[in-house]
Scaffold this motif. Sequence first.
Motif, PDB file in Angstrom:
ATOM      1  N   CYS A   1    -107.635  86.712  29.284  1.00  0.00           N
ATOM      2  CA  CYS A   1    -107.841  88.015  29.926  1.00  0.00           C
ATOM      3  C   CYS A   1    -108.899  87.917  31.023  1.00  0.00           C
TER       4      CYS A   1
ATOM      5  N   ALA B   1     -96.533  89.190  28.245  1.00  0.00           N
ATOM      6  CA  ALA B   1     -96.198  90.548  27.810  1.00  0.00           C
ATOM      7  C   ALA B   1     -97.273  91.108  26.887  1.00  0.00           C
TER       8      ALA B   1
ATOM      9  N   HIS C   1    -100.451  90.489  27.074  1.00  0.00           N
ATOM     10  CA  HIS C   1    -101.556  90.914  27.936  1.00  0.00           C
ATOM     11  C   HIS C   1    -101.218  92.225  28.660  1.00  0.00           C
ATOM     12  N   ILE C   2     -99.991  92.353  29.108  1.00  0.00           N
ATOM     13  CA  ILE C   2     -99.592  93.578  29.811  1.00  0.00           C
ATOM     14  C   ILE C   2     -99.721  94.784  28.892  1.00  0.00           C
ATOM     15  N   ARG C   3     -99.395  94.578  27.615  1.00  0.00           N
ATOM     16  CA  ARG C   3     -99.440  95.686  26.661  1.00  0.00           C
ATOM     17  C   ARG C   3    -100.845  96.005  26.182  1.00  0.00           C
TER      18      ARG C   3
ATOM     19  N   GLU D   1    -105.573  97.491  32.526  1.00  0.00           N
ATOM     20  CA  GLU D   1    -105.159  97.429  33.922  1.00  0.00           C
ATOM     21  C   GLU D   1    -105.939  96.400  34.715  1.00  0.00           C
TER      22      GLU D   1
ATOM     23  N   ILE E   1    -104.182  92.999  34.597  1.00  0.00           N
ATOM     24  CA  ILE E   1    -102.835  92.829  35.164  1.00  0.00           C
ATOM     25  C   ILE E   1    -102.696  93.409  36.565  1.00  0.00           C
TER      26      ILE E   1
ATOM     27  N   LEU F   1    -101.184  91.258  39.303  1.00  0.00           N
ATOM     28  CA  LEU F   1     -99.762  90.945  39.229  1.00  0.00           C
ATOM     29  C   LEU F   1     -98.912  91.944  40.002  1.00  0.00           C
ATOM     30  N   ARG F   2     -99.477  93.097  40.345  1.00  0.00           N
ATOM     31  CA  ARG F   2     -98.711  94.130  41.044  1.00  0.00           C
ATOM     32  C   ARG F   2     -98.589  93.853  42.539  1.00  0.00           C
TER      33      ARG F   2
ATOM     34  N   THR G   1     -90.770  93.473  30.011  1.00  0.00           N
ATOM     35  CA  THR G   1     -92.161  93.921  30.125  1.00  0.00           C
ATOM     36  C   THR G   1     -92.857  93.255  31.302  1.00  0.00           C
ATOM     37  N   CYS G   2     -92.642  91.955  31.450  1.00  0.00           N
ATOM     38  CA  CYS G   2     -93.247  91.229  32.573  1.00  0.00           C
ATOM     39  C   CYS G   2     -92.704  91.727  33.908  1.00  0.00           C
TER      40      CYS G   2
ATOM     41  N   VAL H   1     -94.067  95.034  35.662  1.00  0.00           N
ATOM     42  CA  VAL H   1     -95.296  95.007  36.460  1.00  0.00           C
ATOM     43  C   VAL H   1     -94.991  94.625  37.899  1.00  0.00           C
TER      44      VAL H   1
END
Length: 401
Positions: free
Chosen positions: A95, A113, A115-117, A121, A124, A127-128, A152-153, A156
Amino acid sequence: MAIRRPSQIQIACIPEILKGRDCIGGARTGSGKTVAFAAPILEKFSEDPYGVYALILTPTRELALQISEQFAALGSSMNLKQAVIVGGMDMVTQCIELQKRPHIVIGTPGRLADHIRSSGEEAIAGLRRIKFLVLDEADRLLTPGFAIDLETCMSVATKVKDRQTLLFTATITPAVLQLKDSSKHKVFLHEVQSDSKLSTPDSLSQSYILLPSHVRESYLVSLLSSPANEKKSAIVFVNRTTTADVLRRILRTMDIRVTALHSSISQRERIDSLNRFRAEAARILVATDVASRGLDIPQVQMVVNFDVPADADDYIHRVGRTARAGRAGESISFVTEHDVARIQAIEKRVGKQMDKYDKVKESEVIKNWLQPVSTARREAIMDIEREAAGLVGPKKRKRRQ
């Protein structure tokens, strides 16, 4: 990196990726697919370096680490920062790495996924804004087992308007083609036809040994200890993790330098096993199909299918660990009374018949190896059962491994 000229997949895909096109590249294992997407990504990155520039998703931890090594080598003069996000490693440390906005993120869908969950913010956000999304071994990623985590991945990255999507695979499946058809962009598709038809390289010798199932271990020790093979590096593929553990113990008892790679050992042990094999501290790697895709270990001279895979495509991926980049290699499959139909399906898939391997004699196996290997097998199974029951202390167990 001793790359003197580009491979067919690199010649076809690199110029199209540099033009800004989405790309699907299909070629057999060992054909240089990683460089085909890594080189243009780094070329574009050098023009406008910022934040998280590319996200590469791959089905296995080992392949993620290998891709990271390729990027490190290609980008050695660029002060490139990477993060490898895979299972078996500390979530908090990962993280923190993501929060630092590394230029390249390489990971498996499951851990990313997670980490995304759960990581917030801040972890991640980078990644946007990615410029490249790569699915390596895309045929495997686009199977139901990865569907939820992959979705999920993708959630993003889907809002990035000028992102390029690159899919690379050894097998262009209907699922891969469906993704091409659903794209709003005109996707460049290239499949190396000569490799596709042959499935396996011309420099690969393919043979079989017909034997009873209850003496496979004795034949394996005889094969690996024979004068023709005693100095060769080899990967022995099995279908189950328990088989891998038993074989590792048997071969070690027989004084053969061996290590193992499968999903039942920790991530640190998996990395250590690969490093030992690459450094030739271990001559034999006993592995499940976790090692059958993508791994590039140049010194592999022989692949042994101790268990014949149920899927002919899995066979192609396994034997693709040798005879890479034009080098010679050898594959030997142990065929028991239960495997004849599987071998026939494999021969039909690769378009050629295997030769009978005649350098291991039944009389020699019975005379030299049957009794000691049978004893070693019983001891290996007893050790595993004792360890599972907690009857072997940690120090003694560590020494046995």
